[in-house]
Design a protein around this motif. Sequence first.
Motif, PDB file in Angstrom:
ATOM      1  N   LEU A  26       0.821  -1.204   0.000  1.00 37.63           N
ATOM      2  CA  LEU A  26       0.000   0.000   0.000  1.00 37.63           C
ATOM      3  C   LEU A  26       0.860   1.261   0.000  1.00 37.63           C
ATOM      4  O   LEU A  26       0.507   2.276  -0.612  1.00 37.63           O
ATOM      5  N   SER A  27       2.009   1.200   0.674  1.00 38.43           N
ATOM      6  CA  SER A  27       2.868   2.385   0.766  1.00 38.43           C
ATOM      7  C   SER A  27       3.457   2.788  -0.575  1.00 38.43           C
ATOM      8  O   SER A  27       3.992   3.886  -0.729  1.00 38.43           O
ATOM      9  N   GLN A  28       3.364   1.897  -1.588  1.00 37.00           N
ATOM     10  CA  GLN A  28       3.907   2.195  -2.909  1.00 37.00           C
ATOM     11  C   GLN A  28       2.862   2.775  -3.867  1.00 37.00           C
ATOM     12  O   GLN A  28       3.149   3.018  -5.042  1.00 37.00           O
ATOM     13  N   ILE A  33      -0.036   8.424   0.464  1.00 33.88           N
ATOM     14  CA  ILE A  33      -0.245   7.181   1.222  1.00 33.88           C
ATOM     15  C   ILE A  33       1.074   6.683   1.803  1.00 33.88           C
ATOM     16  O   ILE A  33       1.130   6.197   2.942  1.00 33.88           O
ATOM     17  N   HIS A  34       2.145   6.829   1.030  1.00 33.24           N
ATOM     18  CA  HIS A  34       3.468   6.379   1.492  1.00 33.24           C
ATOM     19  C   HIS A  34       3.849   7.069   2.805  1.00 33.24           C
ATOM     20  O   HIS A  34       4.279   6.418   3.756  1.00 33.24           O
ATOM     21  N   HIS A  35       3.686   8.398   2.848  1.00 32.99           N
ATOM     22  CA  HIS A  35       4.051   9.137   4.056  1.00 32.99           C
ATOM     23  C   HIS A  35       3.159   8.759   5.234  1.00 32.99           C
ATOM     24  O   HIS A  35       3.633   8.660   6.381  1.00 32.99           O
ATOM     25  N   PHE A  36       1.895   8.502   4.977  1.00 34.89           N
ATOM     26  CA  PHE A  36       0.987   8.144   6.069  1.00 34.89           C
ATOM     27  C   PHE A  36       1.304   6.741   6.588  1.00 34.89           C
ATOM     28  O   PHE A  36       1.371   6.509   7.800  1.00 34.89           O
ATOM     29  N   VAL A  37       1.482   5.798   5.677  1.00 33.08           N
ATOM     30  CA  VAL A  37       1.719   4.406   6.079  1.00 33.08           C
ATOM     31  C   VAL A  37       3.039   4.250   6.825  1.00 33.08           C
ATOM     32  O   VAL A  37       3.178   3.365   7.668  1.00 33.08           O
ATOM     33  N   ASN A  38       3.990   5.117   6.554  1.00 25.99           N
ATOM     34  CA  ASN A  38       5.297   5.003   7.201  1.00 25.99           C
ATOM     35  C   ASN A  38       5.308   5.543   8.634  1.00 25.99           C
ATOM     36  O   ASN A  38       6.331   5.458   9.312  1.00 25.99           O
ATOM     37  N   ARG A  39       4.213   6.059   9.107  1.00 30.27           N
ATOM     38  CA  ARG A  39       4.152   6.555  10.482  1.00 30.27           C
ATOM     39  C   ARG A  39       4.263   5.394  11.473  1.00 30.27           C
ATOM     40  O   ARG A  39       3.752   4.299  11.251  1.00 30.27           O
ATOM     41  N   ASP A  40       4.917   5.659  12.610  1.00 26.11           N
ATOM     42  CA  ASP A  40       5.084   4.630  13.641  1.00 26.11           C
ATOM     43  C   ASP A  40       3.750   4.121  14.167  1.00 26.11           C
ATOM     44  O   ASP A  40       3.610   2.932  14.501  1.00 26.11           O
TER      45      ASP A  40
END
Length: 389
Positions: A26-28, A33-40
């Motif tokens: 999904l992060s790709q 979406i990439h920036h959101f999914v990469n959140r801790d």
Amino acid sequence: MLLSQLPEDVLYHILSHLDYRSLSRLSQVCKTIHHFVNRDAVWRKIAKDFLNTGITRNGTDIYPSIPLKERVKVAQNWYDGVCKRAISLKWKTKLLPWLQLDGNVLFLSQAADIGAYHLRPDSGRLQCNPFEIYSGHKGDVCRFVLTDSHLISGGSDGRILVHSRRRDKTLELSGHSQEVNCLDSKNGLIVSGSRDQTTRIWTLTSSCPRDTILMYDRVWSVAISPTLRSFVTGTACCEKVSPLRVWDAERCECVCILGSGFRRGAGVLDMVFESPFQLFTCGYDTFIRLWDLRLSPRKCVMEWEEPHDSALYCIQTDGNHMIASGSSYYGVVRLWDRRQSRCLQFFQLSSGPVSSPVYCLRFSSSHLHAALATSLHSLDFRQNPFHIR
């Protein structure tokens, strides 16, 4: 409505139902979406189910400076045993080294000295020469512990040295008549155990012991509870006394005996508190045991057996699912998932006909360091798994 246009709380709820592979894919999709999914916050639930991600059982984050997604990447390698091995240091004389790890600094005892080595931030490799050396013992250092302000060591000369980590000052604690086999320190309280069959309690305000407990057996290991109200001793089990006893730290009275039916010689070599109520122990009887001090003291709540019937010299846990142990033969390091009964991975670090115990091991989120009789080994788990990109 696009997925990225959903309210954040709704999006968090949706992502909480995805596994790590789905999150990676999904992060790709796009940059938003990439920036959101990469959140801790997105990875926290997943990270708690993996090994050695730094999220403890009570939710504490040990490595907050490292993104959780990166730690989950590395956690897959811990589980699969994917790592790069290296020998960080070698020496000729056989020693009984001990280790402590504090961030990017590794402390290693060799004979009468303790060296502090920087770990390279890019590779995690040990720098060749120590940037500081702690000395003063007339014999070999047997054990040492770190606090925020002090390095406290016990030696074969029977002395305990309290080295200040902030200025050039050392306090000597004298009381043991033989080698100091173990010690622990928390919040100004020091507990030591010795071959002279005593446990001694010290404070940083006096060079003499506050209390002395006659153990009637050699003391191999001690651990102070996180509450500071009690401590546990592990002895050699060569006399008719239980090797595991819990003591009141203020009154120095035995309040509990752990286990029963230990065979003669089943000494407890290492122990670690994972919480105020959970204690891990290991030793000559080849078992790692988990004790819950709130339950019946006569029986451990879980145990894991070394499959090759080797004594276990040392253990460390990640505060959640992973246990690492060092065995007495061929430099064997084992990784365990406490949710499983069998060993997860093992690494034989001794090469050739020479066998050595793993005297001590310590690990971070990406590296494991193991001290053998003539060498220091490192395992780097930062390889690239194909599941997460």
